[in-house]
Design an enzyme around this catalytic site. Structure first.
Site, PDB file in Angstrom:
ATOM      1  N   GLY A  62      43.054  28.971  40.181  1.00 34.19           N
ATOM      2  CA  GLY A  62      42.629  27.590  40.359  1.00 34.19           C
ATOM      3  C   GLY A  62      43.700  26.731  40.998  1.00 34.19           C
ATOM      4  N   GLU A  81      55.751  27.550  39.642  1.00 35.62           N
ATOM      5  CA  GLU A  81      55.373  28.796  38.952  1.00 35.62           C
ATOM      6  C   GLU A  81      56.625  29.504  38.527  1.00 35.62           C
ATOM      7  OE1 GLU A  81      54.172  31.361  36.963  1.00 35.62           O
ATOM      8  OE2 GLU A  81      52.341  30.647  37.923  1.00 35.62           O
ATOM      9  N   THR A  88      46.617  35.022  35.513  1.00 37.43           N
ATOM     10  CA  THR A  88      46.029  36.047  34.654  1.00 37.43           C
ATOM     11  C   THR A  88      45.159  37.002  35.441  1.00 37.43           C
ATOM     12  OG1 THR A  88      46.079  34.590  32.732  1.00 37.43           O
ATOM     13  CG2 THR A  88      44.534  36.432  32.670  1.00 37.43           C
ATOM     14  N   CYS A  89      44.288  36.464  36.299  1.00 36.44           N
ATOM     15  CA  CYS A  89      43.301  37.293  37.002  1.00 36.44           C
ATOM     16  C   CYS A  89      43.961  38.419  37.780  1.00 36.44           C
ATOM     17  CB  CYS A  89      42.470  36.410  37.933  1.00 36.44           C
ATOM     18  SG  CYS A  89      41.252  37.333  38.905  1.00 36.44           S
ATOM     19  N   CYS A  94      41.213  40.211  35.828  1.00 38.55           N
ATOM     20  CA  CYS A  94      40.103  40.739  36.620  1.00 38.55           C
ATOM     21  C   CYS A  94      40.486  41.917  37.516  1.00 38.55           C
ATOM     22  CB  CYS A  94      39.506  39.635  37.498  1.00 38.55           C
ATOM     23  SG  CYS A  94      39.338  38.034  36.704  1.00 38.55           S
ATOM     24  N   LYS A  97      41.890  45.125  35.692  1.00 41.18           N
ATOM     25  CA  LYS A  97      40.796  45.614  34.855  1.00 41.18           C
ATOM     26  C   LYS A  97      39.746  46.331  35.695  1.00 41.18           C
ATOM     27  CE  LYS A  97      37.431  42.998  34.266  1.00 41.18           C
ATOM     28  NZ  LYS A  97      36.654  41.774  33.935  1.00 41.18           N
ATOM     29  N   TYR A 144      49.802  36.245  48.027  1.00 44.35           N
ATOM     30  CA  TYR A 144      49.722  34.862  47.553  1.00 44.35           C
ATOM     31  C   TYR A 144      50.931  34.058  48.035  1.00 44.35           C
ATOM     32  CZ  TYR A 144      45.660  35.205  44.476  1.00 44.35           C
ATOM     33  OH  TYR A 144      44.390  35.326  43.987  1.00 44.35           O
ATOM     34  N   TYR A 226      33.738  39.945  25.677  1.00 47.54           N
ATOM     35  CA  TYR A 226      33.634  40.818  26.847  1.00 47.54           C
ATOM     36  C   TYR A 226      34.904  41.621  27.077  1.00 47.54           C
ATOM     37  CZ  TYR A 226      36.353  37.550  29.752  1.00 47.54           C
ATOM     38  OH  TYR A 226      37.360  36.774  30.276  1.00 47.54           O
ATOM     39  N   GLU A 230      34.786  45.705  27.319  1.00 45.09           N
ATOM     40  CA  GLU A 230      35.234  46.274  28.595  1.00 45.09           C
ATOM     41  C   GLU A 230      36.340  47.308  28.380  1.00 45.09           C
ATOM     42  OE1 GLU A 230      34.380  42.704  31.821  1.00 45.09           O
ATOM     43  OE2 GLU A 230      36.320  42.794  30.822  1.00 45.09           O
ATOM     44  N   LYS A 447      15.625  41.201  31.917  1.00 43.71           N
ATOM     45  CA  LYS A 447      14.825  40.126  31.326  1.00 43.71           C
ATOM     46  C   LYS A 447      14.868  38.908  32.239  1.00 43.71           C
ATOM     47  CE  LYS A 447      14.904  39.204  26.855  1.00 43.71           C
ATOM     48  NZ  LYS A 447      15.345  38.692  25.516  1.00 43.71           N
ATOM     49  N   HIS A 494      13.367  49.221  48.338  1.00 43.88           N
ATOM     50  CA  HIS A 494      13.056  50.425  47.569  1.00 43.88           C
ATOM     51  C   HIS A 494      13.735  51.650  48.177  1.00 43.88           C
ATOM     52  CE1 HIS A 494      10.615  52.897  44.909  1.00 43.88           C
ATOM     53  NE2 HIS A 494      10.340  53.676  45.944  1.00 43.88           N
ATOM     54  N   GLU A 499      15.159  45.866  42.688  1.00 38.82           N
ATOM     55  CA  GLU A 499      13.785  45.534  43.076  1.00 38.82           C
ATOM     56  C   GLU A 499      12.911  45.210  41.867  1.00 38.82           C
ATOM     57  OE1 GLU A 499      11.098  48.814  44.350  1.00 38.82           O
ATOM     58  OE2 GLU A 499      12.831  50.123  44.003  1.00 38.82           O
TER      59      GLU A 499
END
Length: 534
Positions: A62, A81, A88-89, A94, A97, A144, A226, A230, A447, A494, A499
């Site tokens: 962010g 920094e 973290t990501c 993320c 992982k 980065y 999660y 995971e 669902k 398909h 689908e």
């Protein structure tokens, strides 16, 4: 504007302002191998008298997104920094992982390959993968840094706390005052351990998972979120004997019941032992031979664990920032209070990301940061991010994709008579040639939750093969207010699993459909029989 970003890699002196839970900090922090020693900190900014339009403290997703977007508008920007860039990501979230999940997915394919006529054996080398993974993360750290330099964003190495008109940065050579016209707080979060004898000494956090030198033979994963499911799935699939310890009955309690019930059954089928309604872990003690004995509050015991991984929650990393003295209000849980424009209680001070506790996802923080920069520097006065209809994925085994309201949430919000639910459960075509009973084939379950006479889709949930990749496009449709009829009007691709979402029975008979009369549902759920995917 001062942006206080993700301080995920901080040495011990950074937490001198944290008075509570200090005995847990050593286990909450990232793995020591990822922490840059304080002696390496340096000040690479212009003279301290410089006033920045935006000062970003922390190089998380962010923070970096906001900094670069602001710089594109011509704002003078600096980032503070203390550790490796990416937060973290990139470092303990993320990215690494997903690398581990990909390895586990390869193991699943290897297990299945005999059903497609392939023979042979494969061995797995955890150390090899760890080396490749860590090298990849290190390369991202460098990217980065390069991107910040290319955007003319100044990087300041140190630890910041708020003061009037800017921040004070503790560097390796002393404290320096940096002025800023605006302030953004985005320090991220850190793993939290529950109290209990031996827990802080003998367990690791989810951050520590990425520091494991080898695959544990026997693992205990504690938690119901999660992160817990995971990492339990990765460890189990790669060959560890895994026990999942739940404080209550099932994992992912805030998710739709279709997702949590299906995952629960799949974890059991895959060989994960689940201890339920334990009340949590009471203690961890060492056994002879180096193993660990885990005792739960209900008296349940797991013996001989090589690794005990606590995935019991995260807290906002606000301690070093001096929020109370700066007049920035927080919640009882320590999260920073913000309005819809990411502004805190102190004018000119903003916050985003995990520190706010509102949709704690990397893409959410990036989007919020870019919209904030648009508003402050891009002459877009009403720019703000939407926290509604945010798609997300749980990289469990099998993966989960979800967006919007669960069935329970929709009925509570709109009333049971105004909600219609469509379901489907089938075996993916991947398992079509498997010579095993149908009931033993891993299911895909879906669902669709709709609201009102137009059957607007307000919730979409799927668990099964490729769920992680199919949800993004459906997320766009739901942000546009798609209805069941809109889904039905899209011709299926398909053969795919996705689908099923555009062919849910009864297909083409929603009230919106041209020529359709009354919906045959009459408010009832539609539950097609379990079937094979053709």
């Amino acid at each position: 504007m001062l942006l206080i970003g993700t301080l995920t890699k901080v040495s011990s002196f950074a937490f001198t302002n944290i008075s509570s839970h200090s005995h847990l900090l050593s286990k909450r922090l990232p793995p020591r191998s990822l922490v840059r020693p304080s002696s390496s900190l340096s000040m690479s900014s212009p003279a301290p008298s410089t006033t920045y339009d935006l000062l970003v403290i922390g190089g998380g997703s962010g923070g970096i997104a906001t900094a670069r977007r602001a710089a594109q508008y011509g704002a003078s920007v600096a980032v503070v920094e203390r550790g490796r860039m990416g937060g973290t990501c990139v470092n303990v979230g993320c990215v690494p992982k997903k690398v581990m999940w990909n390895a586990a997915a390869c193991m699943e394919v290897i297990h299945d390959m005999k059903n497609f006529g392939f023979t042979g054996e494969a061995t797995f080398d955890w150390g090899f993968l760890k080396g490749r993974r860590d090298a990849y993360v290190k390369r991202l750290n460098g990217i980065y840094d390069t991107n910040l330099a290319n955007s003319a964003v100044v990087k300041i190495e140190g630890l910041a706390r708020l003061r009037d008109g800017g921040v004070t940065v503790a560097t390796s050579t002393g404290e320096v005052d940096i002025d800023a016209k605006n302030v953004l707080l985005a320090p991220g979060g850190y793993p939290v351990f529950p109290p209990g004898e031996g827990i802080s000494e003998h367990a690791i956090s989810s951050d520590g998972f990425f520091d494991l030198p080898s695959l544990p033979k026997k693992s205990v994963v504690v938690g119901a979120g999660y992160i817990a499911v995971e990492l339990a799935g990765v460890l189990n699939t790669l060959g560890s004997d895994v026990t999942l310890v739940l404080r209550k009955d099932k994992a992912l309690r805030e998710f739709d019941d279709l997702l949590r019930d299906t995952l629960d059954g799949e974890m059991l089928r895959q060989g994960i032992s689940i201890l339920r309604n334990t009340g949590g872990v009471a203690s961890i003690e060492l056994e002879g031979g180096g193993g660990k004995r885990v005792t739960c509050s209900d008296g349940s015991v797991v013996e001989g664990a090589d690794c005990v991984l606590m995935a019991t929650g995260r807290a906002p990393l606000t301690g070093p920032l001096g929020l109370s003295s700066a007049g920035v209000e927080t919640t009882r849980g320590g999260h920073v209070k913000v309005d819809e424009y990411s502004e805190t209680s102190k004018p000119g001070v903003f916050a985003l990301g995990d520190v706010c506790g509102n949709v704690e996802l990397t893409p959410m923080a990036i989007a919020a940061g870019r919209r904030l920069a648009d508003r402050l520097f891009g002459d877009v006065p009403n720019a703000k991010v939407s926290y509604d209809m945010v798609p997300t994925v749980v990289f469990s085994h099998p993966p989960i994709g979800t967006i919007g309201l669960s069935e329970e949430q929709a009925k509570a919000k709109y009333g049971e008579d105004n909600v219609k639910v469509y379901r489907s459960k089938f075996a993916n075509l991947w398992y079509g040639v498997f010579d095993i009973p149908f009931d033993e084939k891993p299911p895909t379950a879906m669902k669709m939750v709709t609201y009102g006479p137009t059957e607007q889709v307000v919730g979409l949930h799927v668990i099964g093969t490729a769920a992680d990749e199919m949800m993004q496009g459906f997320g766009v449709a739901m942000k546009m207010g798609a209805t069941k009829a809109d889904f039905d009007s899209s011709i299926a691709i398909h053969p795919t699993a996705s689908e099923e979402f555009v062919t849910l029975a009864p297909w083409g008979l929603s009230p919106q459909e041209s020529g359709a009369k009354v919906s045959p549902l009459n408010g009832a759920d539609v539950e097609p029989k379990v079937k094979s995917k053709l």
